[in-house]
Design an enzyme around this catalytic site. Structure first.
Site, PDB file in Angstrom:
ATOM      1  N   GLU A 164       0.714  -1.206   0.006  1.00  0.00           N
ATOM      2  CA  GLU A 164      -0.026   0.009  -0.012  1.00  0.00           C
ATOM      3  C   GLU A 164       0.883   1.368  -0.045  1.00  0.00           C
ATOM      4  O   GLU A 164       0.493   2.243  -0.410  1.00  0.00           O
ATOM      5  CB  GLU A 164      -0.972   0.050   1.057  1.00  0.00           C
ATOM      6  CG  GLU A 164      -2.193   0.682   1.071  1.00  0.00           C
ATOM      7  CD  GLU A 164      -3.199   0.674   2.132  1.00  0.00           C
ATOM      8  OE1 GLU A 164      -3.428  -0.779   2.433  1.00  0.00           O
ATOM      9  OE2 GLU A 164      -4.216   1.540   2.444  1.00  0.00           O
ATOM     10  N   HIS A 179       7.374 -26.717   0.563  1.00  0.00           N
ATOM     11  CA  HIS A 179       6.829 -27.941  -0.225  1.00  0.00           C
ATOM     12  C   HIS A 179       5.737 -27.525  -1.091  1.00  0.00           C
ATOM     13  O   HIS A 179       4.921 -28.012  -1.410  1.00  0.00           O
ATOM     14  CB  HIS A 179       6.293 -28.583   0.804  1.00  0.00           C
ATOM     15  CG  HIS A 179       7.488 -29.691   1.769  1.00  0.00           C
ATOM     16  ND1 HIS A 179       7.981 -30.651   1.406  1.00  0.00           N
ATOM     17  CD2 HIS A 179       7.935 -28.808   2.783  1.00  0.00           C
ATOM     18  CE1 HIS A 179       9.039 -30.639   2.365  1.00  0.00           C
ATOM     19  NE2 HIS A 179       8.922 -29.684   3.257  1.00  0.00           N
ATOM     20  N   LYS A 234     -13.001   2.223  -1.698  1.00  0.00           N
ATOM     21  CA  LYS A 234     -13.959   2.477  -0.617  1.00  0.00           C
ATOM     22  C   LYS A 234     -15.015   3.420  -0.866  1.00  0.00           C
ATOM     23  O   LYS A 234     -16.295   3.179  -0.542  1.00  0.00           O
ATOM     24  CB  LYS A 234     -12.829   3.492   0.437  1.00  0.00           C
ATOM     25  CG  LYS A 234     -12.020   2.493   1.521  1.00  0.00           C
ATOM     26  CD  LYS A 234     -11.672   3.277   2.666  1.00  0.00           C
ATOM     27  CE  LYS A 234     -10.774   2.727   3.820  1.00  0.00           C
ATOM     28  NZ  LYS A 234     -10.449   3.526   5.048  1.00  0.00           N
TER      29      LYS A 234
HETATM   30  O1  PA5 Z   1      -2.946   1.976   5.791  1.00  0.00           O
HETATM   31  C1  PA5 Z   1      -3.936   2.430   5.701  1.00  0.00           C
HETATM   32  O2  PA5 Z   1      -4.313   3.647   5.753  1.00  0.00           O
HETATM   33  C2  PA5 Z   1      -5.230   1.641   5.477  1.00  0.00           C
HETATM   34  O3  PA5 Z   1      -5.116   0.307   5.212  1.00  0.00           O
HETATM   35  C3  PA5 Z   1      -6.240   1.715   6.632  1.00  0.00           C
HETATM   36  O4  PA5 Z   1      -5.623   1.472   7.828  1.00  0.00           O
HETATM   37  C4  PA5 Z   1      -7.453   1.024   6.487  1.00  0.00           C
HETATM   38  O5  PA5 Z   1      -8.255   1.304   5.447  1.00  0.00           O
HETATM   39  C5  PA5 Z   1      -8.573   1.183   7.534  1.00  0.00           C
HETATM   40  O6  PA5 Z   1      -8.729   2.649   7.711  1.00  0.00           O
HETATM   41  P1  PA5 Z   1      -9.373   3.052   8.943  1.00  0.00           P
HETATM   42  O7  PA5 Z   1      -8.417   3.047  10.231  1.00  0.00           O
HETATM   43  O8  PA5 Z   1      -9.616   4.857   8.866  1.00  0.00           O
HETATM   44  O9  PA5 Z   1     -10.856   2.432   9.317  1.00  0.00           O
END
Ligand code: PA5
Length: 464
Positions: free
Chosen positions: A289, A318, A432
Site C-alpha cells: 500500500e 513444499h 472505498k
Molecule cells: O493503511 C491504511 O491507511 C489503511 O489500510 C487503513 O488502515 C484501512 O483502510 C482502515 O482505515 P481506518 O482506520 O480509517 O478504518
C-alpha cells in the site's frame, strides 16, 4: 540489539543478477538524499510514526491503567478494524503469545482471550457471538477515519448486540481507538461515553502498530508494550547512522531499490517461525500500500511497486519454493530466521534400523527449521536468485519492536527513492468510495452513476 542482516545473496559476487559494489557506491548519493528527506520530515506530515517510540509515555500509562480497569471482568478482547487498523495487533498477538493462547486455561493464559474481526463476513462475526460471553467481553473498535464501512458496520452490530444483552452497561464494553478531532467515531464515542484512545493525525494506518492501534490490544493480552517501544527506539537510533552501509534500513532499502531496477518486482517475505506468519501479512500491507503508486510527486505516471508475497518456512518449501528456485528471476526473498526458539523439542531415537530416518534423531525441531532455512537459502543462491536473511536472536517484545520499525523505515526510504508519497492510498480510496456509492451513501451519487455507466457486458459472463 540482537538482530543480524546478511545480504551476501543480494550481491553480484554470489548472484550473477545481483548488485555490484560499484552500483552500491553509485547509489550512495540517492540513498543519502532519501535519508535526508526522511530525517527532515520526522514527526511532520505523515511521519508521526518516527516519534512514537519517544512520545508516548502518557499514552502507555493510560493504556496500562485502562487494562487494569477491565482486568476483573474481561475474558474476551475483540479488535474490530481492518487493514492498518487490525494487521499490527494480529501480528503482535501471533508473534508474542503462546501458539494456542486462546485455548489455554485462564491460570496459564492470565489475560483475556484475543480475537480480531477484520472483514465483513457474516459467518465469522456470528461465529464469534457463539463463543463469547457479552458481559465478559471488550470490543476495541479501531478506525482512524471513523468511516470505514466494514468497521462501522461491525461497530453498529456489536453495539446493538451489547445493548440488547447488557442494557445500560453496554458502553463499558466498547473502547474506541480513532482520530481525536475528526470522523464520526469520536463523536459517537463521546455521546455514548466510551473510553477512547487516539491515533495521531500524522500516523497512517499501516504505520500505526506502535500507536494505541497496536499497543492497546497488545497490553490487554499481557504484552510488554514499553519493551516493544524500546526495541523500536533502539532501531530508530541505529537507523540514524549516516553511513548508508551501516544503516540497516537504508542499506536494505537501497538493495531492494536496485533489485527492483534489475527486474525483481516481487518481494517475498518468508519467516521460518510460525509465530511470525502474520508479520508477513502486516509487511505485505506496509510494502504494497505504501509503495504501489501510479504517479510520483511530480505527477509523472510511473506505476511503481514491488508486489509483496507471503510465504512461510518450512511449510512453503513444499509448495512455493519450486517456483522461487526455478521460475523467473523477478523476486527478492527476505528470510526471517530465529536463532533461539522460545521452546524446543528434541527428535527422539527409535528408528536405528532405518538410517534414512535415523539421521533426524537427536536433532531438535528448531535445528531442523534453521537447517532448512539455510538449505533453501543455498538452493536459491545456487539458482542465482536474490535473497537476504534477517536473524533474530529470539522472538520477544524488544526484537519485534525493532523488526517492525526496521520495515517501516525501509519502506519510508524506498518511497523517497521512487519520489512517491508512501503515505497515501488513492487506489484503496477508490474502492472505498465505490462501496459507499453502491450502498447509497449520501454525497456519492456521481460515483454511483459513474459505476452504473461502466456496466458489465453479459457476453463475457458465463452462468452455469
Ligand atoms: O493503511 C491504511 O491507511 C489503511 O489500510 C487503513 O488502515 C484501512 O483502510 C482502515 O482505515 P481506518 O482506520 O480509517 O478504518
Amino acid at each position: 540489539m540482537s538482530i543480524k542482516i546478511d545480504f551476501n545473496n543480494m550481491m553480484s559476487e554470489n548472484i550473477p543478477q545481483g548488485i555490484t559494489d560499484a552500483e552500491l557506491t553509485k547509489t550512495a548519493a540517492i540513498a543519502n538524499k532519501a535519508k535526508a528527506a526522511v530525517d527532515s520530515s520526522r514527526g511532520l506530515n505523515m511521519l508521526g510514526w518516527t516519534e512514537l517510540p519517544y512520545n508516548q509515555t502518557a499514552v502507555v500509562k493510560d493504556i496500562n491503567e485502562y487494562v487494569k480497569q477491565i482486568e476483573d471482568f474481561c475474558e474476551y478482547f475483540v479488535v474490530l478494524g481492518i487493514g492498518g487498523s487490525a494487521l499490527g495487533a494480529v501480528a503482535l498477538y501471533n508473534a508474542l503469545k503462546h501458539t494456542y493462547y486462546n485455548e489455554l486455561p485462564k491460570a496459564k493464559r492470565k489475560h483475556p482471550r484475543f480475537y480480531c474481526i477484520d472483514d465483513a463476513d457474516p459467518e465469522r462475526l456470528n461465529a464469534l457471538f457463539d463463543i463469547i460471553e457479552p458481559q465478559k467481553t471488550v470490543f476495541n473498535v479501531i478506525t482512524k477515519s471513523g468511516a470505514t464501512s466494514e468497521t462501522m458496520s461491525q461497530y453498529l452490530i456489536v453495539s446493538d448486540y451489547l445493548e440488547q444483552k447488557l442494557g445500560a452497561n453496554a458502553s463499558k464494553h466498547i473502547v474506541a481507538t480513532t482520530s481525536e478531532n475528526s470522523g464520526n467515531l469520536i463523536k459517537i464515542a463521546k455521546e455514548k461515553g466510551y473510553k477512547t484512545f487516539f491515533i495521531p493525525s500524522s500516523v497512517g494506518g499501516r504505520f500505526s502498530v506502535l500507536s494505541p492501534v497496536g499497543l492497546l490490544p497488545a497490553a490487554a493480552i499481557g504484552i510488554d508494550i514499553a519493551a516493544l517501544l524500546n526495541g523500536a527506539k533502539d532501531m530508530d537510533r541505529i537507523c540514524q547512522n549516516s553511513d548508508f552501509k551501516n544503516n540497516p534500513a537504508l542499506i536494505c532499502a537501497t538493495l531492494m531499490y536496485l533489485a527492483y531496477q534489475n527486474g525483481a518486482n516481487i518481494s517475498v517475505m518468508m519467516p521460518y517461525s510460525y509465530g511470525l506468519k502474520t508479520v508477513s501479512d502486516w509487511y505485505c500491507q506496509l510494502w504494497g500500500e505504501s509503495l504501489g503508486k501510479a504517479v510520483n510527486r511530480l505527477g509523472e505516471k510511473i506505476n511503481v511497486g514491488q508486489t509483496p508475497v507471503k510465504a512461510l518456512g518450512v511449510t512453503d518449501q513444499h509448495s512455493q519454493i519450486q517456483l522461487y528456485v526455478e521460475g523467473p528471476s523477478d523476486k527478492v526473498v527476505t528470510f526471517i530466521r530465529v536463532e533461539k526458539f522460545r521452546s524446543e523439542v528434541t527428535i527422539p531415537n527409535g528408528c536405528e534400523a532405518y538410517p534414512d530416518v535415523n539421521f533426524l534423531c537427536g536433532h531438535s525441531l528448531g535445528e531442523l527449521t534453521n537447517v532448512e532455512q539455510a538449505a533453501t537459502e543455498y538452493a536459491l543462491k545456487k539458482a542465482g536468485k536474490m535473497n537476504y536473511t534477517i536473524t533474530l536472536n529470539t522472538i520477544d517484545e524488544y526484537n519485534l519492536g525493532s523488526l517492525l520499525y526496521f520495515f517501516q523505515m525501509q519502506t519510508a526510504y524506498i518511497g523517497e527513492f521512487f519520489n512517491i508519497n508512501a503515505y497515501n492510498q488513492p487506489g484503496v480510496e477508490e474502492g472505498k468510495n465505490a462501496a459507499y456509492a453502491l450502498l447509497g451513501r449520501h454525497g456519492y451519487e456521481n460515483k454511483a452513476s459513474e459505476i452504473s455507466q461502466s456496466g458489465k457486458d453479459i457476453k463475457y459472463i458465463i452462468e452455469i
